[in-house]
Design a protein around this motif. Structure first.
Motif, mmCIF file in Angstrom:
data_model
loop_
_atom_site.group_PDB
_atom_site.id
_atom_site.type_symbol
_atom_site.label_atom_id
_atom_site.label_comp_id
_atom_site.label_asym_id
_atom_site.label_seq_id
_atom_site.Cartn_x
_atom_site.Cartn_y
_atom_site.Cartn_z
ATOM 1 N N LEU A 52 -8.012 -2.588 10.898
ATOM 2 C CA LEU A 52 -7.646 -3.811 10.190
ATOM 3 C C LEU A 52 -8.856 -4.466 9.524
ATOM 4 N N VAL A 53 -9.977 -4.487 10.237
ATOM 5 C CA VAL A 53 -11.188 -5.086 9.663
ATOM 6 C C VAL A 53 -11.648 -4.280 8.447
ATOM 7 N N ARG A 54 -11.626 -2.955 8.545
ATOM 8 C CA ARG A 54 -12.006 -2.113 7.397
ATOM 9 C C ARG A 54 -11.025 -2.305 6.237
ATOM 10 N N PHE A 55 -9.740 -2.394 6.559
ATOM 11 C CA PHE A 55 -8.717 -2.583 5.538
ATOM 12 C C PHE A 55 -8.922 -3.905 4.802
ATOM 13 N N ALA A 56 -9.206 -4.979 5.554
ATOM 14 C CA ALA A 56 -9.443 -6.293 4.953
ATOM 15 C C ALA A 56 -10.668 -6.267 4.048
ATOM 16 N N ALA A 57 -11.746 -5.611 4.513
ATOM 17 C CA ALA A 57 -12.974 -5.536 3.717
ATOM 18 C C ALA A 57 -12.747 -4.736 2.435
ATOM 19 N N ALA A 58 -11.983 -3.644 2.527
ATOM 20 C CA ALA A 58 -11.703 -2.831 1.348
ATOM 21 C C ALA A 58 -10.877 -3.609 0.331
ATOM 22 N N TYR A 59 -9.952 -4.435 0.826
ATOM 23 C CA TYR A 59 -9.141 -5.238 -0.082
ATOM 24 C C TYR A 59 -9.989 -6.287 -0.794
ATOM 25 N N ARG A 60 -10.880 -6.938 -0.065
ATOM 26 C CA ARG A 60 -11.745 -7.937 -0.707
ATOM 27 C C ARG A 60 -12.632 -7.293 -1.767
ATOM 28 N N ALA A 61 -13.069 -6.063 -1.524
ATOM 29 C CA ALA A 61 -13.908 -5.363 -2.501
ATOM 30 C C ALA A 61 -13.118 -4.964 -3.740
ATOM 31 N N GLU A 62 -11.816 -4.703 -3.556
ATOM 32 C CA GLU A 62 -10.959 -4.314 -4.673
ATOM 33 C C GLU A 62 -9.556 -4.862 -4.423
ATOM 34 N N PRO A 63 -9.317 -6.137 -4.794
ATOM 35 C CA PRO A 63 -8.054 -6.813 -4.456
ATOM 36 C C PRO A 63 -6.875 -6.412 -5.331
ATOM 37 N N THR A 64 -6.466 -5.161 -5.221
ATOM 38 C CA THR A 64 -5.322 -4.676 -5.978
ATOM 39 C C THR A 64 -4.039 -4.829 -5.165
ATOM 40 N N LEU A 65 -2.918 -4.899 -5.853
ATOM 41 C CA LEU A 65 -1.623 -5.102 -5.208
ATOM 42 C C LEU A 65 -1.115 -3.847 -4.496
ATOM 43 N N PHE A 66 -0.144 -4.089 -3.619
ATOM 44 C CA PHE A 66 0.624 -3.050 -2.936
ATOM 45 C C PHE A 66 -0.243 -2.160 -2.039
ATOM 46 N N ARG A 67 -0.808 -2.816 -1.043
ATOM 47 C CA ARG A 67 -1.513 -2.107 0.026
ATOM 48 C C ARG A 67 -0.900 -2.535 1.348
ATOM 49 N N SER A 68 -0.701 -1.598 2.233
ATOM 50 C CA SER A 68 -0.189 -1.895 3.563
ATOM 51 C C SER A 68 -0.896 -1.032 4.593
#
Length: 237
Positions: free
Chosen positions: A67-83
């Motif tokens: 979850l922490v890695r997933f959150a960091a990856a999203y902040r680096a590239e905040p694109t839609l439709f990730r789960s």
């Protein structure tokens, strides 16, 4: 020389392949109503982690790491439709109340680990489960959880293995800002109604009622109280 494969190593890799394939196939089914999950699958952004039992804390550190890695990856590239989907091998005989208990035990454990590891709560949401602005937070990002399991009363929540799907709260805000949230929500509800024969009475928009009531998929009444308690500091929202 590489370390020899242990039985646990072999199980983990075999389970990862089997459970990931199982979930991907389920989301790809024509009757599956969530168009957001379908979009994530099509884009290759539906991350899956295979774990042992939803009623055990055995994999909680692995789940929180992800979850922490997933959150960091999203902040680096905040694109839609990730789960981020955590699929448990079992047990598959839990009824709805038992699944709900196991779901909140895992959520509580993961939140406690977030506090222990010094992660801050996402200031855009509340950690009070009674608040209409409640969301979970891991790695500094707010999440909404969708629980799936074999014995769910709603067909949309029925899946062969107990599963927790973590969806980023910020993605809902992006959809609202783009003017796409209401149309997507309506599309999901129409597809769900076609499968179930009725609209899900538990669905509510963020800011109307606490989203905690929706996580397990079980229909609950006004007397229901969420068992979650945030162990960190004061409410940021």
């Amino acid at each position: 020389m590489p370390a020899p494969e242990t039985p646990m190593f072999r199980w983990t890799h075999q389970a990862q392949e089997e459970l990931e394939t199982l979930l991907h196939g389920h989301v790809a089914e024509r009757s599956f109503p969530c168009v957001g999950a379908k979009a994530a699958l099509a884009r290759g952004t539906l991350d899956v982690l295979a774990c042992s039992r939803i009623d055990s804390a055995w994999d909680d550190l692995r789940i929180h790491d992800g979850l922490v890695r997933f959150a960091a990856a999203y902040r680096a590239e905040p694109t839609l439709f990730r789960s981020y989907a955590v699929v448990f091998e079992g047990p598959d005989g839990l009824d709805e109340p038992a699944f709900e208990i196991a779901l909140w035990e895992r959520i509580q454990s993961l939140s406690d680990k977030d506090v222990w590891r010094g992660q801050s709560y996402d200031g855009r949401v509340s950690h009070d489960p009674d608040s209409p602005h409640f969301s979970l937070s891991f790695g500094g990002e707010a999440f909404f959880v969708v629980g799936l399991h074999p014995n769910a009363s709603r067909p949309a929540r029925r899946f062969a293995r107990p599963t927790l799907v973590f969806n980023l709260h910020d993605q809902f805000e992006q959809l609202r800002a783009d003017g796409r949230y209401e149309s997507m929500r309506e599309a999901i509800m129409v597809r769900d109604e076609k499968v179930a024969g009725s609209r899900n009475p538990m669905l509510a928009r963020h800011g109307e009622l606490s989203e905690a009531r929706q996580y397990s998929g079980r229909v609950v009444d006004g007397a229901w109280r969420c068992p979650f308690h945030y162990a960190g500091g004061s409410d940021p929202a």
